[in-house]
Scaffold this motif. Sequence first.
Motif, PDB file in Angstrom:
ATOM      1  N   UNK A 226      -4.394  -7.878   4.830  1.00 58.10           N
ATOM      2  CA  UNK A 226      -4.261  -6.597   5.510  1.00 58.10           C
ATOM      3  C   UNK A 226      -3.990  -6.847   6.988  1.00 58.10           C
ATOM      4  N   UNK A 227      -3.222  -5.977   7.625  1.00 53.98           N
ATOM      5  CA  UNK A 227      -2.863  -6.127   9.044  1.00 53.98           C
ATOM      6  C   UNK A 227      -2.163  -7.465   9.298  1.00 53.98           C
ATOM      7  N   UNK A 228      -1.406  -7.904   8.296  1.00 55.94           N
ATOM      8  CA  UNK A 228      -0.736  -9.205   8.356  1.00 55.94           C
ATOM      9  C   UNK A 228       0.064  -9.405   9.639  1.00 55.94           C
ATOM     10  N   UNK A 229       0.704  -8.357  10.133  1.00 52.93           N
ATOM     11  CA  UNK A 229       1.679  -8.500  11.216  1.00 52.93           C
ATOM     12  C   UNK A 229       1.134  -8.135  12.591  1.00 52.93           C
TER      13      UNK A 229
ATOM     14  N   UNK B 247       8.671 -14.251  -4.891  1.00 52.70           N
ATOM     15  CA  UNK B 247       7.313 -14.769  -4.924  1.00 52.70           C
ATOM     16  C   UNK B 247       6.569 -14.174  -6.127  1.00 52.70           C
ATOM     17  N   UNK B 248       5.241 -14.154  -6.061  1.00 48.68           N
ATOM     18  CA  UNK B 248       4.454 -13.653  -7.187  1.00 48.68           C
ATOM     19  C   UNK B 248       3.532 -12.522  -6.742  1.00 48.68           C
ATOM     20  N   UNK B 249       4.018 -11.743  -5.801  1.00 54.06           N
ATOM     21  CA  UNK B 249       3.226 -10.640  -5.262  1.00 54.06           C
ATOM     22  C   UNK B 249       3.107  -9.522  -6.292  1.00 54.06           C
ATOM     23  N   UNK B 250       1.910  -9.024  -6.443  1.00 59.16           N
ATOM     24  CA  UNK B 250       1.674  -7.952  -7.408  1.00 59.16           C
ATOM     25  C   UNK B 250       1.029  -6.747  -6.732  1.00 59.16           C
ATOM     26  N   UNK B 251      -0.110  -6.982  -6.032  1.00 57.54           N
ATOM     27  CA  UNK B 251      -0.816  -5.912  -5.316  1.00 57.54           C
ATOM     28  C   UNK B 251      -0.828  -6.260  -3.827  1.00 57.54           C
ATOM     29  N   UNK B 252      -0.484  -5.292  -2.983  1.00 53.86           N
ATOM     30  CA  UNK B 252      -0.462  -5.510  -1.542  1.00 53.86           C
ATOM     31  C   UNK B 252      -1.485  -4.607  -0.875  1.00 53.86           C
ATOM     32  N   UNK B 253      -2.179  -5.111   0.159  1.00 52.10           N
ATOM     33  CA  UNK B 253      -3.252  -4.329   0.791  1.00 52.10           C
ATOM     34  C   UNK B 253      -2.715  -3.272   1.756  1.00 52.10           C
ATOM     35  N   UNK B 254      -3.578  -2.344   2.129  1.00 52.25           N
ATOM     36  CA  UNK B 254      -3.218  -1.311   3.113  1.00 52.25           C
ATOM     37  C   UNK B 254      -2.867  -1.964   4.443  1.00 52.25           C
ATOM     38  N   UNK B 255      -1.917  -1.350   5.139  1.00 52.22           N
ATOM     39  CA  UNK B 255      -1.501  -1.777   6.484  1.00 52.22           C
ATOM     40  C   UNK B 255      -0.875  -3.172   6.506  1.00 52.22           C
ATOM     41  N   UNK B 256      -0.454  -3.668   5.360  1.00 47.91           N
ATOM     42  CA  UNK B 256       0.114  -5.012   5.337  1.00 47.91           C
ATOM     43  C   UNK B 256       1.385  -5.109   6.169  1.00 47.91           C
ATOM     44  N   UNK B 257       2.135  -3.993   6.292  1.00 44.16           N
ATOM     45  CA  UNK B 257       3.372  -4.018   7.059  1.00 44.16           C
ATOM     46  C   UNK B 257       3.290  -3.147   8.321  1.00 44.16           C
ATOM     47  N   UNK B 258       2.086  -2.857   8.755  1.00 43.57           N
ATOM     48  CA  UNK B 258       1.892  -2.108  10.001  1.00 43.57           C
ATOM     49  C   UNK B 258       1.927  -3.060  11.194  1.00 43.57           C
TER      50      UNK B 258
ATOM     51  N   UNK C 298       4.073  -3.486  -9.253  1.00 44.48           N
ATOM     52  CA  UNK C 298       4.107  -2.395 -10.225  1.00 44.48           C
ATOM     53  C   UNK C 298       4.006  -1.025  -9.566  1.00 44.48           C
ATOM     54  N   UNK C 299       3.530  -1.000  -8.304  1.00 43.26           N
ATOM     55  CA  UNK C 299       3.344   0.295  -7.644  1.00 43.26           C
ATOM     56  C   UNK C 299       3.610   0.159  -6.151  1.00 43.26           C
ATOM     57  N   UNK C 300       4.438   1.047  -5.609  1.00 40.98           N
ATOM     58  CA  UNK C 300       4.684   1.097  -4.164  1.00 40.98           C
ATOM     59  C   UNK C 300       3.667   2.038  -3.531  1.00 40.98           C
ATOM     60  N   UNK C 301       2.989   1.551  -2.502  1.00 41.45           N
ATOM     61  CA  UNK C 301       1.902   2.316  -1.884  1.00 41.45           C
ATOM     62  C   UNK C 301       2.282   2.774  -0.482  1.00 41.45           C
ATOM     63  N   UNK C 302       2.064   4.045  -0.191  1.00 43.51           N
ATOM     64  CA  UNK C 302       2.328   4.573   1.150  1.00 43.51           C
ATOM     65  C   UNK C 302       1.467   3.880   2.194  1.00 43.51           C
ATOM     66  N   UNK C 303       0.283   3.406   1.793  1.00 45.44           N
ATOM     67  CA  UNK C 303      -0.644   2.785   2.742  1.00 45.44           C
ATOM     68  C   UNK C 303      -0.131   1.467   3.301  1.00 45.44           C
ATOM     69  N   UNK C 304       0.905   0.881   2.678  1.00 48.21           N
ATOM     70  CA  UNK C 304       1.464  -0.363   3.218  1.00 48.21           C
ATOM     71  C   UNK C 304       2.049  -0.160   4.615  1.00 48.21           C
ATOM     72  N   UNK C 305       2.585   1.042   4.851  1.00 48.45           N
ATOM     73  CA  UNK C 305       3.448   1.287   6.008  1.00 48.45           C
ATOM     74  C   UNK C 305       2.799   2.224   7.012  1.00 48.45           C
ATOM     75  N   UNK C 306       3.207   2.105   8.274  1.00 47.33           N
ATOM     76  CA  UNK C 306       2.760   3.085   9.262  1.00 47.33           C
ATOM     77  C   UNK C 306       3.564   4.373   9.122  1.00 47.33           C
ATOM     78  N   UNK C 307       3.068   5.448   9.684  1.00 49.00           N
ATOM     79  CA  UNK C 307       3.848   6.685   9.721  1.00 49.00           C
ATOM     80  C   UNK C 307       5.096   6.469  10.562  1.00 49.00           C
ATOM     81  N   UNK C 308       6.174   7.125  10.179  1.00 49.46           N
ATOM     82  CA  UNK C 308       7.425   7.045  10.932  1.00 49.46           C
ATOM     83  C   UNK C 308       7.856   5.594  11.147  1.00 49.46           C
ATOM     84  N   UNK C 309       7.843   4.811  10.086  1.00 44.38           N
ATOM     85  CA  UNK C 309       8.214   3.398  10.152  1.00 44.38           C
ATOM     86  C   UNK C 309       9.630   3.224  10.690  1.00 44.38           C
ATOM     87  N   UNK C 310       9.868   2.074  11.333  1.00 44.43           N
ATOM     88  CA  UNK C 310      11.199   1.758  11.873  1.00 44.43           C
ATOM     89  C   UNK C 310      12.155   1.217  10.823  1.00 44.43           C
TER      90      UNK C 310
END
Length: 624
Positions: free
Chosen positions: A92-95, A109-120, A135-147
């Motif tokens: 989470x908060x990888x970036x 890769x072998x990614x299956x589940x990604x945590x919240x804010x991983x791309x914030x 298997x599922x795209x999650x809105x929580x991965x991204x910040x609002x109004x992503x670039x």
Amino acid sequence: MNMFRAVVFFLAYFGHATSACPALCKCYSRRSEVVCNEVPLTEFPSVGLPENTTTLTIQFTNITSISEEDLKAIPKLKELHLFSNHLKNLSSHLLRGVPHLTTLDLTGNKLRHLPADVFSHAPLQILVLKNNLIEKAEASWLPDNSNLTWLDVSGNRLTNVPADFLKKIPHLENLDLSHNHLEKLSAGSLDPLTKLDRLNLRNNKLENLNASLLHSTRNLTYLFLSRNKLSRVPQNIFQELTQLKHLSLDDNQLSSIPSGLLNHLNALEDEGLDLTANPWMCDGKIEYLFGWLQKNQKKAFLPETIICSGPQSLKSRSVMSLKETDKVECADVSTMTSFPVDGLPPDTTVLSIWSTQISSIEASHLNAVPFLNRLQLYANKLDKLPSNLLQNASRLNSLDLTGNELGHLPPGVFNQKSLRNLVLKNNHIEQADAGWFADNNSLIWLDLSGNRLSDIPTALLQKLKHLEHLDLSDNNLQDLQPDALKNLHHLDILNLARNKLTTLPPTAFSHNPNLLRLFLQENLLRELPPSLFSGLQRLQMLLLNQNRLQHIPEGLLDGRNSSFQLILATNPWLCDGKIQYLWRWLNEHTQNVFYLEEVTCNRPEELKDRQVVSLTESELGLVR
């Protein structure tokens, strides 16, 4: 003293640049790039990474996870490529520690589940999650109004894409959801994507589309819907897409399209609409498509391969070949066993007899229709023709004998100067004979596809000096004589697809400068002569897919014009140093290649299934 200072500066600057590099990786100080390629790494190489690194590539390693802490060592990072590792976990908060990162590629890769804010936290513009296990795209991965302007989630296991996920990426220009398991897209889900230019939904399980799905994506120029399960398309779904240049609906379950569906697509490029490989039902509902194709033939991709699936009397007929005004028609008359001479109006110009039990026809039968211009004897039981068949048919322009049981044909059988179009498709002909035609024939169209020909005599083709269209597809041709096409100076379409050709002579097409379309797909070609296409300056389309090509020679594709279109998919490409020419050409001409993503490496094993266009210089051995 000055020399001493220079040496000290050199050692201080360059010595640091070369020493600060992780073990097993290569550092390129001039461009602030680090590459760790095909090395036995099991953990992220944090130690030794130059602090000023802006591009980091780690590929084909055994790394299974990456964390926020790992990336803190390179705060100036702009591009991170993590292709084909064994990543299963991202933190989470990888970036959070890379505030300048704009590109993140996690392909293969072998990614299956990604945590919240991983791309914030980072101003990401390009995010590639292709070929993972998501298997599922999650809105929580991204910040609002992503670039984000580019998002590729192709090759995963998505069954749907939540509207709240798409709502967070309003600046998106390219969205690739191909090769998933999508069954539907909810109404309004694409409404936030008003800047979307390219949408790829290819190879999913979509059975229908909401009528309003695309009404807010008015800037779309490319839309890919092929290889789904669409059986119908809403009448007004494309009405807002006035800028659309390319639309692929091929390989679905469409039997018809509603009237008006394509009327608003005024920006379609030539060959920009693909409707092939659908089970078209050629009944009254085909009228709109037939009319559109007649007016917009250049807009359709391979229009002659848009084929009727039914009714039985029209099965395998090209939609383009259907006629609106046939004056006399005997169709699906299963009890008819002889040619219907009695009662034929003497002024008949068009006669069509389909799906009957008629097994023979005589020259005298045609005496009843002296003004006959077009004769279609489609899907009957004809197994022989007399040598004088056309002796009294002095006005006959077109003869279609598709789908009969013809084997051997006698000399002189087509010896009628008025004949310009001859179709012998889907018979049992094993040998073509130059004696069929007179020396002064006027033939411009010859279709011998779907027979049993193992060769095509040069003597026959030398007689057809006016020929513009030659179809020899779906035969058993094993080779082509060097001078076979020598006299065909007017030839603009040549179809040799689905034969058994293993090689082609260097001069095969040297005398055909007007060739526009060349179909060589689904043969056994292993290599091509470097000069094979050198004289074909007008060539607009070349199909080489589904052969056995491993390389193409230097210069083979040089000199093509900007409208040139090429298909190379499904060949066993060997991605070694010899692939360099193809790699460079593909990268410079991506807009000219259909199904570019299917031009993939077959070997070596470590590059198997990689797109050729995605290879790096280091993988090709171009970096020393």
